[in-house]
Design a protein around this motif. Sequence first.
Motif, mmCIF file in Angstrom:
data_model
loop_
_atom_site.group_PDB
_atom_site.id
_atom_site.type_symbol
_atom_site.label_atom_id
_atom_site.label_comp_id
_atom_site.label_asym_id
_atom_site.label_seq_id
_atom_site.Cartn_x
_atom_site.Cartn_y
_atom_site.Cartn_z
ATOM 1 N N VAL A 294 20.156 28.587 31.387
ATOM 2 C CA VAL A 294 20.030 29.722 30.468
ATOM 3 C C VAL A 294 19.709 29.239 29.060
ATOM 4 O O VAL A 294 19.175 29.996 28.238
ATOM 5 C CB VAL A 294 21.319 30.574 30.434
ATOM 6 N N GLU A 295 20.025 27.938 28.791
ATOM 7 C CA GLU A 295 19.773 27.408 27.451
ATOM 8 C C GLU A 295 18.279 27.268 27.154
ATOM 9 O O GLU A 295 17.884 27.162 25.986
ATOM 10 C CB GLU A 295 20.467 26.053 27.268
ATOM 11 N N ALA A 320 22.363 17.028 32.467
ATOM 12 C CA ALA A 320 20.959 17.080 32.870
ATOM 13 C C ALA A 320 20.822 16.934 34.379
ATOM 14 O O ALA A 320 20.963 15.857 34.933
ATOM 15 C CB ALA A 320 20.173 15.976 32.162
ATOM 16 N N GLY A 321 20.566 18.033 35.053
ATOM 17 C CA GLY A 321 20.366 17.994 36.495
ATOM 18 C C GLY A 321 19.821 19.317 36.985
ATOM 19 O O GLY A 321 19.719 20.287 36.223
ATOM 20 N N ASP A 322 19.478 19.376 38.262
ATOM 21 C CA ASP A 322 18.858 20.605 38.778
ATOM 22 C C ASP A 322 19.877 21.636 39.245
ATOM 23 O O ASP A 322 19.524 22.738 39.629
ATOM 24 C CB ASP A 322 17.897 20.267 39.924
ATOM 25 N N PHE A 323 21.190 21.272 39.231
ATOM 26 C CA PHE A 323 22.182 22.275 39.606
ATOM 27 C C PHE A 323 23.332 22.256 38.614
ATOM 28 O O PHE A 323 23.540 21.289 37.895
ATOM 29 C CB PHE A 323 22.694 22.043 41.034
ATOM 30 N N ARG A 324 24.095 23.360 38.575
ATOM 31 C CA ARG A 324 25.202 23.470 37.628
ATOM 32 C C ARG A 324 26.552 23.323 38.317
ATOM 33 O O ARG A 324 27.338 22.457 37.992
ATOM 34 C CB ARG A 324 25.153 24.815 36.904
ATOM 35 N N ASP A 325 26.831 24.179 39.296
ATOM 36 C CA ASP A 325 28.132 24.171 39.963
ATOM 37 C C ASP A 325 28.076 23.528 41.341
ATOM 38 O O ASP A 325 28.974 22.773 41.716
ATOM 39 C CB ASP A 325 28.673 25.602 40.089
ATOM 40 N N MET A 331 20.700 26.123 38.949
ATOM 41 C CA MET A 331 21.143 26.687 37.666
ATOM 42 C C MET A 331 21.331 25.604 36.603
ATOM 43 O O MET A 331 21.820 25.856 35.508
ATOM 44 C CB MET A 331 22.450 27.438 37.858
ATOM 45 N N GLY A 332 20.926 24.365 36.913
ATOM 46 C CA GLY A 332 21.121 23.269 35.979
ATOM 47 C C GLY A 332 20.063 23.232 34.887
ATOM 48 O O GLY A 332 19.006 23.840 34.991
ATOM 49 N N PHE A 333 20.364 22.480 33.830
ATOM 50 C CA PHE A 333 19.412 22.270 32.731
ATOM 51 C C PHE A 333 18.581 21.039 33.102
ATOM 52 O O PHE A 333 18.883 19.927 32.680
ATOM 53 C CB PHE A 333 20.164 22.077 31.413
ATOM 54 N N MET A 334 17.562 21.225 33.897
ATOM 55 C CA MET A 334 16.776 20.122 34.422
ATOM 56 C C MET A 334 15.924 19.512 33.308
ATOM 57 O O MET A 334 15.134 20.194 32.669
ATOM 58 C CB MET A 334 15.888 20.592 35.575
ATOM 59 N N VAL A 335 16.108 18.230 33.078
ATOM 60 C CA VAL A 335 15.345 17.517 32.044
ATOM 61 C C VAL A 335 14.484 16.472 32.710
ATOM 62 O O VAL A 335 14.945 15.676 33.522
ATOM 63 C CB VAL A 335 16.307 16.832 31.039
ATOM 64 N N THR A 336 13.216 16.462 32.389
ATOM 65 C CA THR A 336 12.273 15.470 32.925
ATOM 66 C C THR A 336 11.574 14.775 31.772
ATOM 67 O O THR A 336 11.480 15.322 30.671
ATOM 68 C CB THR A 336 11.222 16.142 33.830
#
Length: 337
Positions: A294-295, A320-325, A331-336
């Motif tokens: 959401v960020e 930083a990943g592709d999932f949150r929970d 729902m993760g803040f995926m950073v590449t």
Amino acid sequence: MKKIYVFVLIIFLAISVYSFYAYNNEKDIEQDKEITVILAVNSNIVKTDSKVLKGYESVLQEEGVAYRIIDVYNLQHLQPAEILKNSPAVIFPDRVAENLPQEIAMWLHDYLEQGGYSLIVYDAGSLNKREKHLGNAVFSSLLGFNYSTFKEDRRQAFHHGYLEFLTEEKRDFFQIPLGKTVDGVTLSGYHYGKLSYSMRNIEVQHALRDEDIYAWAVVEDGRKIPGIVKRNIGKGSLFYVNLPLGAMKIDADDLPLRAVLRTVLFNFAKVPHVLNVPDGKGGIVINWHIDSNVEWFFLPRMIREGLLRKNIPMSFHITAGDFRDNPGDEMGFMVTE
């Protein structure tokens, strides 16, 4: 016959050179005037695995604490009174201080008697030189309990459990944020409930006073064993923490190590340190936690509305990943890159 003489001469010279450098190194340490905290380690372990030690170094550096790393086999030959003049605290970390000489317990007793402070973490002094479990940990006689019980009952030597502070006041004393506890006293994650940690079984040999216990380790069967303990010895104090603080730090759980070091070094040992603030000036640094996708919407909006700008000191912690929970929830803040 000549070959034997040559061989003996080489051995003699090697021992002499080693003794010379060891003696001078000891004198340099004793005569150094800088106020430092000592990280007492087994150099042989550090040579093969230094990650945990670097975790301790990282926190001490961030907290502005001057420190030195000393091999425990050298430390035991130094005069406690001389070391105490410039080193008010000695730390025996987890993992890198597992193998310790029995003689270091007497050295530490003298150091504490004269007003020093020391922190023993988890497994320090629990193995012998051959990496076999001791029947009694090296520091058991000083602490009044044994945290090396593998020989007696292997199945009960290690546990997983929760760290529970005796009171909210003791939680606050160790600088644990209220949001990092469940029920106000049990260490937790912000969203994950009580956190289960690796803990060692402990046999209490001498009764512990309530005022000496800051936290219990509550293990699987509900028993409460020492978690964070202080024992007064002479003019000084000895602390034991039943958590692998350094190992937890390198696995991204920074809070317990930082809280323990800050409390022992600043509140008790009164170690001088540099405040970790911009330009050495008091103020507020805003810390933003970026934990979900959401960020991606809110961060640009915060920039547009002037909440993120260069003249406001701030730091960012990003998960930083592709999932949150749960894996796959996307729902993760995926950073590449």
